[in-house]
Write a protein that holds these residues in place. Structure first.
Motif, mmCIF file in Angstrom:
data_model
loop_
_atom_site.group_PDB
_atom_site.id
_atom_site.type_symbol
_atom_site.label_atom_id
_atom_site.label_comp_id
_atom_site.label_asym_id
_atom_site.label_seq_id
_atom_site.Cartn_x
_atom_site.Cartn_y
_atom_site.Cartn_z
ATOM 1 N N ALA A 66 -16.481 30.146 19.814
ATOM 2 C CA ALA A 66 -15.541 30.117 19.348
ATOM 3 C C ALA A 66 -15.342 30.096 17.034
ATOM 4 C CB ALA A 66 -14.080 29.258 18.894
ATOM 5 N N GLU A 67 -15.294 31.940 17.149
ATOM 6 C CA GLU A 67 -15.058 31.240 15.443
ATOM 7 C C GLU A 67 -13.648 31.808 14.769
ATOM 8 O OE1 GLU A 67 -17.400 35.329 11.785
ATOM 9 O OE2 GLU A 67 -17.248 35.577 14.234
ATOM 10 N N THR A 68 -13.744 30.555 13.587
ATOM 11 C CA THR A 68 -12.234 31.115 13.069
ATOM 12 C C THR A 68 -12.295 31.971 11.848
ATOM 13 O OG1 THR A 68 -11.926 28.353 13.676
ATOM 14 C CG2 THR A 68 -10.619 29.644 12.139
ATOM 15 N N VAL A 69 -11.216 32.675 11.632
ATOM 16 C CA VAL A 69 -10.730 33.730 11.030
ATOM 17 C C VAL A 69 -10.094 33.303 10.021
ATOM 18 C CG1 VAL A 69 -10.971 36.113 10.461
ATOM 19 C CG2 VAL A 69 -11.738 35.942 12.566
ATOM 20 N N GLU A 70 -10.308 33.044 8.699
ATOM 21 C CA GLU A 70 -9.414 32.105 7.520
ATOM 22 C C GLU A 70 -8.997 33.710 6.773
ATOM 23 O OE1 GLU A 70 -8.123 29.735 7.615
ATOM 24 O OE2 GLU A 70 -10.023 27.779 8.447
ATOM 25 N N ASP A 71 -10.531 34.454 6.620
ATOM 26 C CA ASP A 71 -9.973 35.134 5.238
ATOM 27 C C ASP A 71 -8.683 36.516 5.711
ATOM 28 O OD1 ASP A 71 -10.938 38.513 6.126
ATOM 29 O OD2 ASP A 71 -11.660 36.514 6.896
ATOM 30 N N PRO A 72 -7.897 36.448 4.334
ATOM 31 C CA PRO A 72 -6.810 37.400 4.951
ATOM 32 C C PRO A 72 -6.942 39.144 5.624
ATOM 33 C CG PRO A 72 -6.502 36.910 2.815
ATOM 34 C CD PRO A 72 -7.685 36.248 3.260
ATOM 35 N N GLY A 101 2.415 40.759 5.104
ATOM 36 C CA GLY A 101 1.135 40.221 4.158
ATOM 37 C C GLY A 101 1.229 38.787 3.911
ATOM 38 N N ARG A 102 2.904 39.050 3.384
ATOM 39 C CA ARG A 102 2.388 36.867 3.120
ATOM 40 C C ARG A 102 2.756 36.363 3.804
ATOM 41 N NH1 ARG A 102 8.354 36.073 3.596
ATOM 42 N NH2 ARG A 102 9.199 37.519 3.784
ATOM 43 N N LEU A 103 2.478 36.372 4.965
ATOM 44 C CA LEU A 103 2.807 35.365 5.963
ATOM 45 C C LEU A 103 1.265 35.138 6.762
ATOM 46 C CD1 LEU A 103 5.308 36.497 8.455
ATOM 47 C CD2 LEU A 103 5.826 35.331 6.409
ATOM 48 N N LEU A 104 0.241 35.292 6.240
ATOM 49 C CA LEU A 104 -0.587 35.504 6.710
ATOM 50 C C LEU A 104 -1.186 33.909 6.798
ATOM 51 C CD1 LEU A 104 -2.734 39.131 5.954
ATOM 52 C CD2 LEU A 104 -1.831 38.146 7.842
ATOM 53 N N PRO A 105 -0.252 33.217 5.719
ATOM 54 C CA PRO A 105 -1.609 31.547 4.817
ATOM 55 C C PRO A 105 -0.793 31.246 6.696
ATOM 56 C CG PRO A 105 -0.571 32.757 2.822
ATOM 57 C CD PRO A 105 -0.481 33.783 4.304
ATOM 58 N N GLY A 106 0.311 31.755 7.330
ATOM 59 C CA GLY A 106 1.154 30.827 8.629
ATOM 60 C C GLY A 106 0.040 30.992 9.597
ATOM 61 N N ILE A 107 -1.060 32.035 10.593
ATOM 62 C CA ILE A 107 -1.712 31.799 10.739
ATOM 63 C C ILE A 107 -3.596 31.698 11.003
ATOM 64 C CG2 ILE A 107 -0.197 33.265 11.809
ATOM 65 C CD1 ILE A 107 -3.037 35.956 11.486
ATOM 66 N N ARG A 108 -4.522 31.499 11.349
ATOM 67 C CA ARG A 108 -5.822 31.616 11.317
ATOM 68 C C ARG A 108 -5.969 32.387 13.216
ATOM 69 N NH1 ARG A 108 -5.898 25.334 11.055
ATOM 70 N NH2 ARG A 108 -5.668 25.705 8.863
ATOM 71 N N GLY A 109 -7.056 33.589 12.284
ATOM 72 C CA GLY A 109 -7.377 34.174 13.413
ATOM 73 C C GLY A 109 -8.630 33.434 14.412
ATOM 74 N N LEU A 110 -8.465 33.920 14.938
ATOM 75 C CA LEU A 110 -9.884 33.284 16.002
ATOM 76 C C LEU A 110 -10.620 34.295 17.006
ATOM 77 C CD1 LEU A 110 -10.752 31.137 17.496
ATOM 78 C CD2 LEU A 110 -9.617 30.766 18.987
ATOM 79 N N ARG A 111 -12.019 34.536 16.575
ATOM 80 C CA ARG A 111 -13.066 35.446 17.313
ATOM 81 C C ARG A 111 -14.054 34.724 18.229
ATOM 82 N NH1 ARG A 111 -13.376 40.272 15.448
ATOM 83 N NH2 ARG A 111 -13.363 39.777 12.799
ATOM 84 N N LEU A 112 -13.555 35.367 19.966
ATOM 85 C CA LEU A 112 -13.805 34.839 20.611
ATOM 86 C C LEU A 112 -15.574 35.314 21.509
ATOM 87 C CD1 LEU A 112 -11.055 32.951 23.032
ATOM 88 C CD2 LEU A 112 -12.752 31.883 20.967
#
Length: 219
Positions: free
Chosen positions: A108-114, A145-156
């Motif tokens: 797993a790789e966490t995706v943090e950037d918008p 776009g303004r809601l993006l801080p409420g999630i993180r992406g995940l790349r597996l």
């Protein structure tokens, strides 16, 4: 997951099975010493050709702490399951469970950037909500776009795929077809899908052509 030689799923088989609309699974990460695994039911998007799965989760999800400690995770998809009474199955008359399951072992790789999060969300939207192509996520843009801080992406990154189609392939083909009829006649829960899988697996072993009705044709 124990996989016998007779119920192993080949890659073309599990790919077709998943492509028939099975894009919701159970994501598991190690919970650390003294804790059980962290389990998250979630939709996901598989790119089998690239060996990649993407998804997103809410920022407060306890999964993130687990994956920071250990990025090796498992995603499991299970469907077309039913109980098979022992007296249906011939000698020795033992009951069993029928099911199909595909398990992905991943890093797993966490995706943090918008921008990275927006890219994952837009791929998911194109897959799950194709009827609204105008709905896209733009960092800083409205309405999402303004809601993006409420999630993180995940790349597996997929390291291994294990697939099992447990439908009594060790039994005679004629009995497998008879079992399909018995399950269909019972008609409860997921019996229709299980009956179709029994017929399809029997056809793969040399019986008459069959189609499972769920996007997974014989052959």
């Amino acid at each position: 997951m124990l996989i016998r030689s007779w119920d192993r799923g080949a890659e073309p088989e599990w790919r077709r099975w998943l492509a028939a609309g099975r894009d919701f699974g159970l994501l598991a990460a190690n919970g650390g010493p003294g804790r059980g695994p962290v389990l998250v039911p979630t939709h996901f998007l598989l790119d089998a050709d690239q060996g990649e799965i993407v998804l997103h989760l809410a920022t407060p999800n306890p999964f993130w702490a687990a994956v920071r400690a250990d990025p090796e995770v498992t995603l499991a998809v299970t469907d077309d399951y039913a109980f098979a009474p022992g007296h249906w199955r011939g000698d020795p008359g033992t009951p069993t469970s029928y099911y199909a399951s595909v398990q992905f072992s991943c890093t797993a790789e966490t995706v943090e950037d918008p921008a990275g999060k927006a890219e994952i969300l837009n791929r998911q939207l194109a897959h799950f909500q194709p009827e609204t192509p105008q709905t896209r996520v733009v960092p800083g843009g409205e309405p999402f776009g303004r809601l993006l801080p409420g999630i993180r992406g995940l790349r597996l990154t997929v390291r291994e795929v294990r697939a099992k189609f447990k439908y009594d392939d060790k039994k005679p083909v004629e009995l497998q077809y008879a079992l399909a009829g018995l399950v269909a006649g019972r008609g409860r829960g997921l019996d229709a899908g299980v009956s179709a899988q029994l017929r399809r697996r029997a056809a793969l072993r040399g019986g008459p052509p069959a189609t499972d009705g769920g996007g997974c044709p014989a052959g």
